[in-house]
Design a protein around this motif. Structure first.
Motif, PDB file in Angstrom:
ATOM      1  N   VAL A  36       0.854  -1.189   0.000  1.00 36.81           N
ATOM      2  CA  VAL A  36       0.000   0.000   0.000  1.00 36.81           C
ATOM      3  C   VAL A  36       0.890   1.239   0.000  1.00 36.81           C
ATOM      4  N   VAL A  37       0.623   2.128  -0.912  1.00 34.07           N
ATOM      5  CA  VAL A  37       1.348   3.403  -0.946  1.00 34.07           C
ATOM      6  C   VAL A  37       0.338   4.510  -0.601  1.00 34.07           C
ATOM      7  N   PRO A  38       0.443   5.084   0.605  1.00 30.55           N
ATOM      8  CA  PRO A  38      -0.514   6.123   0.992  1.00 30.55           C
ATOM      9  C   PRO A  38      -0.266   7.412   0.208  1.00 30.55           C
ATOM     10  N   CYS A  39      -1.339   8.116  -0.130  1.00 25.72           N
ATOM     11  CA  CYS A  39      -1.201   9.399  -0.816  1.00 25.72           C
ATOM     12  C   CYS A  39      -2.537  10.143  -0.792  1.00 25.72           C
ATOM     13  N   ASP A  40      -2.479  11.454  -0.976  1.00 28.33           N
ATOM     14  CA  ASP A  40      -3.699  12.272  -1.043  1.00 28.33           C
ATOM     15  C   ASP A  40      -4.190  12.418  -2.487  1.00 28.33           C
ATOM     16  N   GLN A  41      -3.227  12.540  -3.385  1.00 27.48           N
ATOM     17  CA  GLN A  41      -3.558  12.843  -4.779  1.00 27.48           C
ATOM     18  C   GLN A  41      -2.701  11.979  -5.695  1.00 27.48           C
ATOM     19  N   VAL A  42      -3.312  11.471  -6.771  1.00 28.03           N
ATOM     20  CA  VAL A  42      -2.588  10.666  -7.752  1.00 28.03           C
ATOM     21  C   VAL A  42      -2.567  11.426  -9.078  1.00 28.03           C
ATOM     22  N   LEU A  43      -1.382  11.644  -9.615  1.00 25.96           N
ATOM     23  CA  LEU A  43      -1.249  12.321 -10.906  1.00 25.96           C
ATOM     24  C   LEU A  43      -0.674  11.321 -11.907  1.00 25.96           C
ATOM     25  N   VAL A  44      -1.408  11.051 -12.962  1.00 27.96           N
ATOM     26  CA  VAL A  44      -0.993  10.032 -13.923  1.00 27.96           C
ATOM     27  C   VAL A  44      -0.601  10.691 -15.230  1.00 27.96           C
ATOM     28  N   PHE A  45       0.615  10.400 -15.699  1.00 31.80           N
ATOM     29  CA  PHE A  45       1.064  10.942 -16.982  1.00 31.80           C
ATOM     30  C   PHE A  45       1.516   9.793 -17.876  1.00 31.80           C
ATOM     31  N   PHE A  46       0.575   9.212 -18.584  1.00 33.27           N
ATOM     32  CA  PHE A  46       0.864   8.110 -19.498  1.00 33.27           C
ATOM     33  C   PHE A  46       0.898   8.604 -20.935  1.00 33.27           C
ATOM     34  N   GLY A  47       0.942   9.892 -21.132  1.00 34.17           N
ATOM     35  CA  GLY A  47       0.960  10.432 -22.488  1.00 34.17           C
ATOM     36  C   GLY A  47      -0.444  10.555 -23.057  1.00 34.17           C
ATOM     37  N   LEU A  48      -0.497  11.084 -24.256  1.00 38.66           N
ATOM     38  CA  LEU A  48      -1.780  11.306 -24.905  1.00 38.66           C
ATOM     39  C   LEU A  48      -1.893  10.348 -26.068  1.00 38.66           C
ATOM     40  N   SER A  49      -3.082   9.811 -26.260  1.00 39.09           N
ATOM     41  CA  SER A  49      -3.260   8.993 -27.453  1.00 39.09           C
ATOM     42  C   SER A  49      -4.395   9.581 -28.276  1.00 39.09           C
ATOM     43  N   PRO A  50      -4.231   9.635 -29.585  1.00 41.20           N
ATOM     44  CA  PRO A  50      -5.261  10.241 -30.413  1.00 41.20           C
ATOM     45  C   PRO A  50      -6.440   9.307 -30.621  1.00 41.20           C
ATOM     46  N   LYS A  51      -7.628   9.884 -30.572  1.00 39.65           N
ATOM     47  CA  LYS A  51      -8.855   9.115 -30.812  1.00 39.65           C
ATOM     48  C   LYS A  51      -9.659   9.818 -31.890  1.00 39.65           C
ATOM     49  N   LEU A  52     -10.080   9.082 -32.902  1.00 39.94           N
ATOM     50  CA  LEU A  52     -10.915   9.677 -33.932  1.00 39.94           C
ATOM     51  C   LEU A  52     -12.151  10.282 -33.287  1.00 39.94           C
ATOM     52  N   GLY A  53     -12.670   9.589 -32.275  1.00 45.24           N
ATOM     53  CA  GLY A  53     -13.726  10.123 -31.422  1.00 45.24           C
ATOM     54  C   GLY A  53     -14.962  10.531 -32.199  1.00 45.24           C
ATOM     55  N   PRO A  54     -15.516  11.714 -31.845  1.00 43.17           N
ATOM     56  CA  PRO A  54     -16.825  12.096 -32.385  1.00 43.17           C
ATOM     57  C   PRO A  54     -16.854  12.238 -33.907  1.00 43.17           C
ATOM     58  N   ILE A  55     -15.706  12.470 -34.550  1.00 38.93           N
ATOM     59  CA  ILE A  55     -15.673  12.662 -36.011  1.00 38.93           C
ATOM     60  C   ILE A  55     -16.318  11.469 -36.727  1.00 38.93           C
ATOM     61  N   ALA A  56     -16.179  10.287 -36.124  1.00 38.02           N
ATOM     62  CA  ALA A  56     -16.731   9.078 -36.734  1.00 38.02           C
ATOM     63  C   ALA A  56     -18.251   9.088 -36.785  1.00 38.02           C
ATOM     64  N   GLU A  57     -18.861   9.989 -35.987  1.00 37.71           N
ATOM     65  CA  GLU A  57     -20.331   9.972 -35.899  1.00 37.71           C
ATOM     66  C   GLU A  57     -21.015  11.080 -36.694  1.00 37.71           C
ATOM     67  N   TRP A  58     -20.283  11.761 -37.545  1.00 37.48           N
ATOM     68  CA  TRP A  58     -20.872  12.891 -38.261  1.00 37.48           C
ATOM     69  C   TRP A  58     -21.453  12.506 -39.623  1.00 37.48           C
ATOM     70  N   GLY A  59     -21.559  11.211 -39.869  1.00 36.64           N
ATOM     71  CA  GLY A  59     -22.212  10.750 -41.082  1.00 36.64           C
ATOM     72  C   GLY A  59     -21.375  10.881 -42.344  1.00 36.64           C
ATOM     73  N   LEU A  60     -20.070  10.995 -42.201  1.00 34.38           N
ATOM     74  CA  LEU A  60     -19.191  11.126 -43.375  1.00 34.38           C
ATOM     75  C   LEU A  60     -18.724   9.747 -43.823  1.00 34.38           C
ATOM     76  N   ALA A  61     -18.560   9.589 -45.136  1.00 39.30           N
ATOM     77  CA  ALA A  61     -18.037   8.315 -45.629  1.00 39.30           C
ATOM     78  C   ALA A  61     -16.597   8.159 -45.152  1.00 39.30           C
ATOM     79  N   LEU A  62     -16.313   7.001 -44.551  1.00 43.10           N
ATOM     80  CA  LEU A  62     -14.977   6.729 -44.027  1.00 43.10           C
ATOM     81  C   LEU A  62     -14.384   5.513 -44.716  1.00 43.10           C
ATOM     82  N   GLU A  63     -13.067   5.427 -44.678  1.00 43.75           N
ATOM     83  CA  GLU A  63     -12.387   4.218 -45.128  1.00 43.75           C
ATOM     84  C   GLU A  63     -11.244   3.978 -44.151  1.00 43.75           C
ATOM     85  N   ARG A  64     -11.293   2.914 -43.434  1.00 42.09           N
ATOM     86  CA  ARG A  64     -10.315   2.590 -42.395  1.00 42.09           C
ATOM     87  C   ARG A  64     -10.029   3.790 -41.499  1.00 42.09           C
TER      88      ARG A  64
END
Ligand code: FAD
Length: 351
Positions: A248-276
């Motif tokens: 057990v490691v006691p702490c008040d606050q946990v800060l996680v820095f695993f980097g950023l990963s890109p997500k197509l996210g909402p763009i996929a839901e705008w009804g546009l024709a996609l390919e891969r």
């Protein structure tokens, strides 16, 4: 409603190609609003390789990701684009009058004649810690970005990660950074899954020095569980070390820095024709399957597509011309040279 911004053009993404889209629209006297989920412009160039040299930008034998971004920001200055940073475009809906309703995660709303999607590989989101039950602590005791450093002053911090962000913040909260000690924590523990870092060697050396002086602690291991008080608050985490033992490691606050990963996210839901997971466009106007919505840069695909900055710049130029009949159907557009055109000099403010 009153809060809706009416405009000719909205650009989704402020990477190099979105920034240059501002320029190409600007030459045609079209003002743009530009949105990015990151808090700063530059896209991959800033997020992934600010200090690395790029060698294939025409007429710039060598330029770093940061320099390219700074130069683009300077180049588009005359066009006074409005930046909306730190917000993701979530909604795009076609209206009956032919315009598009665009809304962001922060509630900013637009009605626009055209949209230029320059979303690159998608919007960058922090990679999260995968531990059961962690979600409910997010924002209160578990954080993936530091918005207000002062909120961590005087706290017992566990900082997780082995890259520059983890190291920089660990040093910052230890008071080990060079610009003084504005937000010193009560204690700092750095946790990384191995004893090796993807961070500036000087930061790693500084961290080791602080550990030798008992000013901070470094542990090799991974968070495998939470240690919660009866009221549900986090009082620590369980860390499984390289030796296979869980402590057990006691702490008040946990800060996680695993980097950023890109997500197509909402763009996929705008009804546009996609390919891969890429948006299909034509190569005349770089228009998508929805007239009025264009896609430029890494996000689009067409026969022969190469994900290069210079290709994105070309695409932005043709997309701007392609959008003119929608934005201003009466106006005839002639190609003019920035070198010699008095009109373009006026637009550029270089008379
Ligand atoms: P990006 O740079 O990916 O920017 C897209 C932006 O859109 C991001 O900031 C993202 O947050 C935002 N966004 C996405 N979705 C949303 C949304 N829904 N709402 C709000 N914002 C959103 N290319 C070269 O030509 N030469 C090189 O030497 C070179 N070196 C590279 C080295 C590395 C290590 C990497 C990773 C790439 C390199 N590239 C190089 C590729 C180059 O960086 C990309 O081609 C370029 O960044 C694409 O620009 P972009 O504007 O299309 O997208």
């Amino acid at each position: 409603s009153a809060g809706v911004i009416e405009t000719d053009a909205v650009i989704v993404g402020a990477g190099p190609v979105g920034l240059f889209q501002v320029f190409e629209l600007g030459l045609l006297e079209i003002k743009a609003h530009i949105i990015d989920s990151l808090a700063y412009p530059g896209g991959q160039c800033i997020e992934l390789y600010p200090d690395k040299p790029i060698y294939d930008i025409p007429a710039l034998p060598v330029v770093t990701g940061k320099e390219l971004t700074d130069n683009l920001m300077k180049q588009i200055e005359p066009f006074g684009a409005t930046f909306h940073l730190g917000q993701e475009v979530t909604t795009v809906e076609k209206q009956e009058d032919g315009r598009f309703f665009v809304a962001t995660s922060k509630g900013t709303q637009f009605l626009t004649k055209t949209i230029f999607i320059a979303g690159g590989v998608g919007s960058f989101q922090p990679r999260t810690l995968k531990v059961d039950g962690i979600d409910k602590h997010e924002g209160s005791q578990v954080h993936y970005r530091v918005r207000k450093p002062e909120q961590f002053a005087g706290k017992n911090l566990l900082i997780v990660g082995g890259g520059d962000s983890a190291l920089d913040w660990a040093l910052n909260f230890c008071g080990g950074n060079e610009d003084g000690n504005p937000h010193k924590a009560e204690s700092v523990i750095l946790l990384h899954r191995r004893d090796g870092f993807r961070a500036a060697p000087a930061s790693v050396a500084k961290m080791k020095e602080l550990c030798d002086n008992y000013e901070m602690q470094f542990i090799v291991g991974q968070v495998t569980d939470l240690d919660e008080a009866e009221d549900g608050a986090l009082k620590g985490v369980k860390v499984t070390g390289g030796d296979g033992v869980t402590r057990v490691v006691p702490c008040d606050q946990v800060l996680v820095f695993f980097g950023l990963s890109p997500k197509l996210g909402p763009i996929a839901e705008w009804g546009l024709a996609l390919e891969r997971k890429q948006i299909l466009v034509d190569t005349e106007k770089f228009q998508t399957s929805v007239p009025g919505i264009f896609a430029v840069g890494d996000i689009n695909t067409y026969p022969g597509k190469k994900k290069l900055i210079l290709s994105g710049f070309h695409e932005a130029a043709l997309a701007a011309f392609g959008a003119m009949p929608i934005i201003n159907p009466e106006k005839r557009v002639h190609l003019q040279y920035t070198t010699t055109s008095p009109k373009l000099h006026k637009v550029l403010g270089v008379e």
